[in-house]
Design an enzyme around this catalytic site. Structure first.
Site, PDB file in Angstrom:
ATOM      1  N   LEU A 141     -37.686  35.320 -45.462  1.00 16.99           N
ATOM      2  CA  LEU A 141     -36.505  35.516 -44.626  1.00 16.99           C
ATOM      3  C   LEU A 141     -35.691  36.693 -45.143  1.00 16.99           C
ATOM      4  O   LEU A 141     -35.475  36.827 -46.346  1.00 16.99           O
ATOM      5  CB  LEU A 141     -35.663  34.234 -44.650  1.00 16.99           C
ATOM      6  CG  LEU A 141     -34.407  34.172 -43.811  1.00 16.99           C
ATOM      7  CD1 LEU A 141     -34.766  34.250 -42.333  1.00 16.99           C
ATOM      8  CD2 LEU A 141     -33.662  32.873 -44.084  1.00 16.99           C
ATOM      9  N   LEU A 154     -37.554  36.490 -39.809  1.00 18.29           N
ATOM     10  CA  LEU A 154     -38.417  35.634 -40.628  1.00 18.29           C
ATOM     11  C   LEU A 154     -39.880  35.979 -40.402  1.00 18.29           C
ATOM     12  O   LEU A 154     -40.260  36.547 -39.380  1.00 18.29           O
ATOM     13  CB  LEU A 154     -38.187  34.158 -40.283  1.00 18.29           C
ATOM     14  CG  LEU A 154     -38.647  33.699 -38.892  1.00 18.29           C
ATOM     15  CD1 LEU A 154     -40.039  33.081 -38.955  1.00 18.29           C
ATOM     16  CD2 LEU A 154     -37.669  32.693 -38.304  1.00 18.29           C
ATOM     17  N   CYS A 171     -40.787  38.917 -52.627  1.00 22.67           N
ATOM     18  CA  CYS A 171     -39.340  38.657 -52.647  1.00 22.67           C
ATOM     19  C   CYS A 171     -38.768  38.784 -54.057  1.00 22.67           C
ATOM     20  O   CYS A 171     -37.721  38.204 -54.363  1.00 22.67           O
ATOM     21  CB  CYS A 171     -39.032  37.293 -52.047  1.00 22.67           C
ATOM     22  SG  CYS A 171     -39.671  37.105 -50.366  1.00 22.67           S
TER      23      CYS A 171
END
EC number: 2.3.1.181
Length: 219
Positions: A141, A154, A171
């Site tokens: 996200l 997303l 991430c």
């Protein structure tokens, strides 16, 4: 939370290159007004790494032949590729009277609710946005808010080659394992995942009328 405008326009974009969709999102956000409808863009991208505003180059271990694009969303580096459902909620959060954190929570919960239909127990983490199953990440996200409106969104792993994730620290987390819905008995195709996620997302945010479109609107 009920929205003032309960209509959501769903745009099915099929397979599109990342940059053209990104620039279209920016254009829609920059030119929309208080009367512009909220939209949900559903798309599948060719292989690409996208580096968020907080992204650090050391998290890209070996991009190889996959392009890296610096973008204007929050978060670190992630991967998009065939077999992954990408959804961009273009929401006027000012009009809808929901905060950024609340929108993030709603997006995560819509994924969790969708996977629960398949008896998959997924969850969010307060310190690491996204959705997880048994400590493996199934959805990433990253949002941007501009002029009181959201774009970016997303990415849900459905039925894809997960190997490119090993070329990065997903991430920003070294060694983070990824998982996908097909392997867990969830949605088997991007189309199925998109249909189901549209339902849970619209229910959670209070949209009562869904209008479906093929492709982007003419600019």
């Amino acid at each position: 939370m009920p929205l003032q405008d309960t209509t959501l326009h769903i745009r099915h974009l099929g397979k599109q290159d990342y940059e053209s969709v990104w620039h279209a999102m920016q254009h829609y956000t920059d030119t929309r007004n208080s009367e512009s409808p909220d939209e949900l863009w559903i798309v599948e991208h060719p292989p690409v790494f996208t580096q968020g505003q907080a992204g650090k180059s050391e998290h890209i271990l070996n991009a190889g032949d996959i392009p890296v694009i610096q973008v204007d969303r929050g978060g670190q580096v992630t991967y998009h590729g065939p077999g992954q459902l990408v959804v961009y909620p273009l929401i006027d959060i000012k009009r809808s009277k929901i905060g950024v954190r609340q929108l993030v929570t709603h997006i995560e919960q819509s994924i969790i609710n969708m996977l629960a239909k398949y008896d998959i127990q997924a969850y969010a983490k307060a310190d690491a946005p996204g959705v997880y199953v048994n400590e493996r990440k199934i959805a990433s996200l990253g949002l941007r808010i501009r002029r009181g409106c959201s774009f970016h969104g997303l990415a849900l792993n459905v039925d894809m080659d997960l190997a490119p994730f090993r070329r990065i620290n997903p991430c920003g987390y070294a060694g983070l394992e990824m998982v996908q819905s097909k392997a867990l008995g969830g949605p088997q195709t991007v189309t199925e995942a998109g249909e189901q996620l549209t339902i849970t997302f619209s229910q959670l945010l209070g949209y009562q009328h869904l209008v479906h479109h093929q492709g982007l609107a003419a600019s």
